[in-house]
Enzyme design. Sequence first.
Site, short mmCIF file in Angstrom:
data_model
loop_
_atom_site.label_atom_id
_atom_site.label_comp_id
_atom_site.label_asym_id
_atom_site.label_seq_id
_atom_site.Cartn_x
_atom_site.Cartn_y
_atom_site.Cartn_z
N HIS A 252 23.61 19.83 -33.29
CA HIS A 252 23.26 19.28 -32.17
C HIS A 252 23.99 19.49 -31.06
O HIS A 252 25.59 19.35 -31.17
CB HIS A 252 23.71 17.89 -32.51
CG HIS A 252 23.38 16.37 -31.00
ND1 HIS A 252 22.39 15.30 -30.67
CD2 HIS A 252 22.61 17.00 -30.18
CE1 HIS A 252 22.67 14.97 -29.87
NE2 HIS A 252 21.64 16.18 -29.07
N LEU A 253 23.65 20.05 -29.88
CA LEU A 253 24.70 21.14 -29.29
C LEU A 253 25.66 20.24 -28.49
O LEU A 253 25.69 19.61 -27.80
CB LEU A 253 23.41 21.25 -27.93
CG LEU A 253 24.09 22.50 -26.55
CD1 LEU A 253 24.71 23.24 -27.27
CD2 LEU A 253 23.05 22.64 -25.55
N HIS A 254 26.73 20.74 -29.10
CA HIS A 254 27.62 20.32 -28.16
C HIS A 254 29.10 21.63 -27.82
O HIS A 254 28.99 22.45 -28.78
CB HIS A 254 28.22 19.28 -29.13
CG HIS A 254 29.08 20.17 -30.30
ND1 HIS A 254 27.92 20.34 -31.61
CD2 HIS A 254 30.26 19.39 -31.07
CE1 HIS A 254 28.43 20.92 -32.61
NE2 HIS A 254 29.83 20.48 -32.32
N PHE A 255 29.67 20.94 -27.07
CA PHE A 255 31.46 21.97 -26.60
C PHE A 255 32.75 21.15 -27.20
O PHE A 255 31.64 19.19 -27.31
CB PHE A 255 31.21 22.18 -25.57
CG PHE A 255 30.62 23.58 -25.23
CD1 PHE A 255 30.62 24.81 -24.76
CD2 PHE A 255 28.48 22.34 -24.72
CE1 PHE A 255 29.52 25.65 -24.27
CE2 PHE A 255 28.05 23.86 -24.31
CZ PHE A 255 28.27 25.26 -23.95
#
Length: 434
Positions: free
Chosen positions: A241-244
């Site tokens: 799940h897109l994350h930084f």
Amino acid sequence: MLGIKRVPTVVSNYQKEEAEEGARPGGGCGRNCLQKCCIEGANFPLYAFKRVDKVAGEKDLLPYENEEEPPVAFLDSLLLGEWEDRTQRGLFRYDVTACETKVIPGEYGFIAQLNEGRHLKKRPTEFRVDKVLQPFDGNKFNFTKVGQEEVLFRFEASEDDEAHFIPNAPIDVENSPSIVAINVSPIEYGHVLLIPRILECLPQRIDRESFLLALHMAAEARNPYFRLGYNSLGAFATINHLHFQAYYLAVPFPVEKARTKKIKTLNDGVKISDLLDYPVRGVVFEGGNTLEDLSNVISDSCICLQDNNIPYNVLICDSGKRVFLFPQCYAEKQALGEVSPELLDSQVNPAVWEISGHMVLKRRKDYDEASEANAWRLLAEVSLSEERFEEVKALMFEGISCGERFSLEVEVEAPNKGSHQAMVHEKQECLVLQ
């Protein structure tokens, strides 16, 4: 299909609970989560940042220079203040400030941390390492399932190009918010997750809009010791799940001090360099006429890598002025049985922080015996071979339409001191961080 047994870090208190209990029946999950069953009518603090029109220069770190100060100090007052509040509320799985940390003697000053709590707070899973791009799977843990108490604030661009802070801003589920949440298994002080457009349920893959958001966060922090990192699938991202990730560390990362060799300056002012004399081969991006120019070149490079199924890690530092991109192959070597048992026994997964020189060690033995040679030995296994690295750069340069590739006149630069004060001198004892 390559597969290795993974033990991903728990980043939310609901990640382990979900694995143990499964989804709860009924119309609401009872967890006060970020899904539509709970989020409608919720309010979160909103930091609406002013867009930065240019990349800050050496003496121009601040997007608000010669103007009014932002409505709230982003890093010290907001992020760290909210993070401390969650500490007082007992939301973290361990006290990261109690973890022993030292700077290892040597030329680079690798940083070693003993974090035994991290590998004791995990759940096993099977994780594919042969595909950088994989579809989002709502049945697996994702950040919509975290509790609202783990959210610190929303971080989004201002609609009127002026910075605003709203303590209680209602959520519009039709316009997916970008949020900053705690990592409940922190590596360092202020460890948070930036989750772009969380309700869109984007898989872990870079796109232009999301990467620009990350650069804006680095610029808004206005502190060279606050860095953001990104791990692709196959390069030790554990949640699709897109994350930084981001945290605050008040010493230079070793990679920030390494020499570079200029390859080319693009028409939009972005300078691209090779990283020199460092165990992991990488590319460095800096400059640009605008922050968006810099962001587009880097995001297009990342998109090229992921479209060609090449795992990679990204470090954003110097308040968004410099970005390191590392194609890597450690997980593939691990799956193929090409990593030594000694390195495997250390249980260190070299993701962006380790590659950048912050070695998170899980055994007392490894911490006590930490040395520059040992750190170098691990990271050398991460790096692509010189031949493969040149092939990957050629792909990347095609992706960003650089024209001539590597037949350009090069310029070797001195070790970069950036905005940091040197903290490692010719001493033989370790500098212990309090």
